[in-house]
Write a protein that holds these residues in place. Structure first.
Motif, short mmCIF file in Angstrom:
data_model
loop_
_atom_site.label_atom_id
_atom_site.label_comp_id
_atom_site.label_asym_id
_atom_site.label_seq_id
_atom_site.Cartn_x
_atom_site.Cartn_y
_atom_site.Cartn_z
N PHE A 92 -46.71 0.77 35.85
CA PHE A 92 -45.50 0.25 35.31
C PHE A 92 -44.46 -0.02 36.36
CE2 PHE A 92 -47.84 3.18 32.35
CZ PHE A 92 -47.94 2.10 31.48
N LYS A 93 -43.50 -1.17 35.94
CA LYS A 93 -42.53 -1.27 37.18
C LYS A 93 -41.22 -0.86 36.47
CE LYS A 93 -44.75 -5.42 39.33
NZ LYS A 93 -46.18 -5.11 38.78
N PHE A 94 -40.27 -0.53 37.37
CA PHE A 94 -38.91 0.18 37.01
C PHE A 94 -37.93 -0.07 37.93
CE2 PHE A 94 -40.67 3.31 39.62
CZ PHE A 94 -39.33 3.97 40.42
N TYR A 95 -36.73 -0.10 37.60
CA TYR A 95 -35.44 -0.26 38.22
C TYR A 95 -34.87 1.10 38.33
CZ TYR A 95 -35.33 -5.35 37.07
OH TYR A 95 -36.03 -6.56 36.78
N GLU A 96 -34.32 1.47 39.47
CA GLU A 96 -33.69 3.00 39.40
C GLU A 96 -32.23 2.67 39.88
OE1 GLU A 96 -34.57 7.58 41.49
OE2 GLU A 96 -35.60 5.72 42.45
N PHE A 97 -31.17 2.82 38.86
CA PHE A 97 -29.90 2.68 39.26
C PHE A 97 -29.25 4.02 39.43
CE2 PHE A 97 -30.66 -1.48 37.44
CZ PHE A 97 -30.22 -2.16 38.10
N PHE A 98 -28.12 3.97 40.33
CA PHE A 98 -27.63 5.33 40.86
C PHE A 98 -28.74 6.13 41.39
CE2 PHE A 98 -25.49 3.48 36.96
CZ PHE A 98 -24.26 3.08 37.39
N CYS A 99 -29.50 5.81 42.06
CA CYS A 99 -30.94 6.40 42.41
C CYS A 99 -30.45 7.66 43.14
CB CYS A 99 -31.62 5.44 42.97
SG CYS A 99 -31.08 5.01 44.77
N GLY A 100 -29.46 7.78 44.12
CA GLY A 100 -29.33 9.04 44.88
C GLY A 100 -30.65 9.07 45.66
N GLY A 101 -31.29 10.27 45.82
CA GLY A 101 -32.51 10.37 46.87
C GLY A 101 -33.78 9.84 46.14
N GLY A 102 -33.80 9.53 44.92
CA GLY A 102 -34.84 9.04 44.29
C GLY A 102 -35.60 9.91 43.74
N ALA B 169 -33.81 -0.73 43.34
CA ALA B 169 -33.11 0.67 43.47
C ALA B 169 -31.70 0.47 43.94
CB ALA B 169 -33.88 1.66 44.23
N ASN B 170 -30.93 1.17 43.45
CA ASN B 170 -29.44 0.72 43.99
C ASN B 170 -28.64 2.16 43.69
OD1 ASN B 170 -26.26 0.43 42.31
ND2 ASN B 170 -26.63 -0.79 44.18
N ASP B 171 -27.86 2.33 45.00
CA ASP B 171 -26.75 3.51 44.97
C ASP B 171 -25.44 3.03 45.97
OD1 ASP B 171 -26.89 6.68 44.14
OD2 ASP B 171 -25.26 6.24 45.18
N ILE B 172 -24.33 3.31 45.56
CA ILE B 172 -23.41 3.05 46.31
C ILE B 172 -22.92 4.10 47.54
CG2 ILE B 172 -21.53 4.44 44.99
CD1 ILE B 172 -19.58 2.10 45.53
N ASP B 173 -23.54 5.41 47.43
CA ASP B 173 -23.44 6.50 48.33
C ASP B 173 -24.13 6.19 49.57
OD1 ASP B 173 -23.73 8.87 49.64
OD2 ASP B 173 -22.60 9.65 48.13
N ILE B 174 -23.80 6.02 50.89
CA ILE B 174 -24.33 5.73 52.01
C ILE B 174 -25.47 6.67 52.51
CG2 ILE B 174 -24.36 5.20 54.37
CD1 ILE B 174 -21.70 3.47 53.80
N LYS B 175 -24.63 7.84 52.18
CA LYS B 175 -25.37 9.09 52.86
C LYS B 175 -26.62 9.46 51.99
CE LYS B 175 -21.82 11.70 54.98
NZ LYS B 175 -21.01 12.75 54.83
N LYS B 176 -26.58 9.17 50.60
CA LYS B 176 -27.77 9.36 49.47
C LYS B 176 -28.71 8.44 49.95
CE LYS B 176 -25.46 11.50 45.78
NZ LYS B 176 -24.90 11.42 44.40
N ALA B 177 -28.27 7.20 50.03
CA ALA B 177 -29.36 5.88 50.25
C ALA B 177 -30.06 6.26 51.57
CB ALA B 177 -28.20 4.76 50.38
N GLU B 178 -29.37 6.87 52.53
CA GLU B 178 -30.32 7.03 53.65
C GLU B 178 -31.39 7.97 53.54
OE1 GLU B 178 -30.05 5.78 56.74
OE2 GLU B 178 -28.73 4.49 55.84
N SER B 179 -31.21 9.08 52.70
CA SER B 179 -32.16 9.99 52.23
C SER B 179 -33.25 9.04 51.40
CB SER B 179 -31.74 11.09 51.29
OG SER B 179 -31.03 12.06 52.37
N ILE C 299 -22.30 -0.89 41.99
CA ILE C 299 -23.27 -1.55 40.83
C ILE C 299 -22.45 -2.84 40.23
CG2 ILE C 299 -21.89 0.03 39.27
CD1 ILE C 299 -25.56 -1.11 39.20
N ALA C 300 -21.08 -3.07 40.66
CA ALA C 300 -20.64 -4.06 40.27
C ALA C 300 -20.74 -5.37 40.88
CB ALA C 300 -18.87 -3.82 40.05
N ASN C 301 -21.26 -5.23 42.07
CA ASN C 301 -21.70 -6.13 43.05
C ASN C 301 -23.03 -6.60 42.77
OD1 ASN C 301 -19.09 -6.29 43.97
ND2 ASN C 301 -19.55 -4.67 45.61
N ILE C 302 -23.83 -6.06 42.01
CA ILE C 302 -25.31 -6.29 41.96
C ILE C 302 -25.40 -7.24 40.79
CG2 ILE C 302 -27.42 -5.32 41.09
CD1 ILE C 302 -26.45 -4.43 43.81
N GLY C 303 -25.94 -8.47 40.91
CA GLY C 303 -26.45 -9.46 40.02
C GLY C 303 -27.85 -9.33 39.61
N THR C 304 -28.06 -10.49 38.59
CA THR C 304 -29.56 -10.43 38.28
C THR C 304 -30.34 -11.10 39.39
OG1 THR C 304 -28.99 -12.62 37.17
CG2 THR C 304 -28.97 -10.63 35.89
#
Length: 383
Positions: free
Chosen positions: A5-15, A30-40, A55-60
């Motif tokens: 199954f396929k999924f999107y993970e928003f505000f994903c943090g460390g996954g 997957a999307n997150d605004i936090d650079i440090k979390k995204a690195e993890s 998230i406001a900058n993410i488009g379809t």
């Protein structure tokens, strides 16, 4: 072999939602605004799927692959009882709305996810006298989702007290979900506060509401001691003076708890949070509140030093203390020991304390998400 199954993970943090969904699922964005979390996230899952941005900058156009599920653990600070009280109009929790606008846009393009899960703190039930809960339900109803909500506590799966609210929705008329619903609430998953919030919904939202029927988990067999590191590298032991200072912050009630444990004569581990309380004269003082029930208090993101959990080890008259280690916080979120954590203590604590509990995600997937989508696949093949 069946396709995942396929999924999107928003505000994903460390996954952590990704970790909980497991091998039957494929993350396509997957999307997150936090650079440090995204690195993890990148360190553990690679950088192919994640986009680090508001998230406001993410488009379809960023969502090139259709998804069966969108998972969103949107920020809780404005909905938490310890937060500002701004609710869904707050700067943090209010990011729900640009996320939902994206879901709405997907629908206009005939690419809306078949299912949606929204996760947040239980304060969302009563925030703004229930108006924020109603707003989320109205949003789900207006975009054509049949939905319900459950409160699940991590303590059913691992030794951490962490109740969280999960909205679970499926596109209406997509497939029959009656085999996963019931006529009335189950107070294991639908506590009184949730039932009260549901009763206040507008009629249209009520008509789209279902009571999800989830089996009760088996009794948990593990305890806090099973999650303790023998030789943690991320923290050091307090000096005897620091431990005594901690004990001096305990109220008579908490001191009596400590004394009872000492008298047992068996090695015991407990947890401490420092909190501001009023004393017998109504004056605010700092207190060290201890628990010895083999359960960790709810992990929180560190704010100064007061919300970082402290471990206390007692054996007769010997008492030692230290901060909870970063690996222990990861274990208490259900992450495996090969999950790579940030090297800085506060970064690792923030990552884990702000996440979703892995076995809870897995339980929801096993008992709701996968059965719904598997049933849909079967009906499509039959057609």
């Amino acid at each position: 072999m069946n396709q995942p199954f396929k999924f999107y993970e928003f505000f994903c943090g460390g996954g952590m939602a990704r970790a909980g969904l497991g091998q039957n699922w494929e993350c396509v964005f997957a999307n997150d605004i936090d650079i440090k979390k995204a690195e993890s996230y990148k360190l553990n899952w690679g950088d192919a799927e994640i986009k680090v941005d508001d998230i406001a900058n993410i488009g379809t156009d960023n969502l090139r692959h259709p998804a069966d599920l969108t998972w969103a653990s949107f920020p809780c600070q404005d909905l938490s009882s310890a937060g500002s009280g701004a609710g869904l109009e707050g700067a943090r929790s209010g990011t729900f709305w640009p996320f939902w606008n994206l879901v709405k846009k997907l629908k206009t393009e005939d690419k809306a996810p078949k299912m949606v899960v929204l996760e947040n703190v239980c304060g969302a039930l009563t925030s703004h006298k229930g108006k924020d809960f109603s707003a989320i339900c109205n949003a789900l109803q207006k975009e054509g989702y049949l939905f319900g909500a459950v409160v699940m506590d991590a303590v059913d799966f691992l030794p951490q007290s962490r109740p969280r609210l999960f909205f679970i929705g499926v596109q209406k008329d997509l497939t029959d979900v009656s085999f996963l619903t019931q006529e009335s609430p189950d107070f294991k998953w639908h506590p009184k506060a949730l039932v009260n919030a549901q009763q206040k919904l507008e009629e249209a939202a009520k008509n789209s509401w279902v009571w999800w029927n989830i089996p009760h988990p088996e009794k948990r067999k593990n305890s806090l001691l099973d999650y303790i590191e023998e030789n943690p590298e991320s923290v050091g032991w307090h000096t005897p003076a620091e431990t005594q200072r901690l004990i001096s912050l305990m109220s008579p009630l908490n001191l009596s708890k400590l004394q009872r444990i000492k008298e047992l004569g068996e090695p015991k581990v407990g947890t401490i949070y420092k909190r501001t309380r009023k004393d017998e004269y109504g004056i605010k003082v700092q207190r060290a509140e201890v628990r010895f029930d083999s359960i960790s208090g709810c992990l929180r993101t560190p704010s100064g030093g007061s919300s970082r959990q402290i471990m206390i080890f007692v054996h007769k008259e010997e008492i030692r203390s230290r901060l909870i280690s970063t690996r222990e916080t990861a274990r208490l979120m259900g992450l495996p020991d090969d999950y790579k954590l940030p090297s800085k203590y506060n970064d690792a604590y923030h990552l884990t304390g702000d996440g979703v509990v892995v076995p809870v995600v897995n339980y929801i997937s096993k008992h709701i998400l996968e059965p719904v989508l598997s049933n849909l696949k079967k009906s499509q093949k039959a057609a």
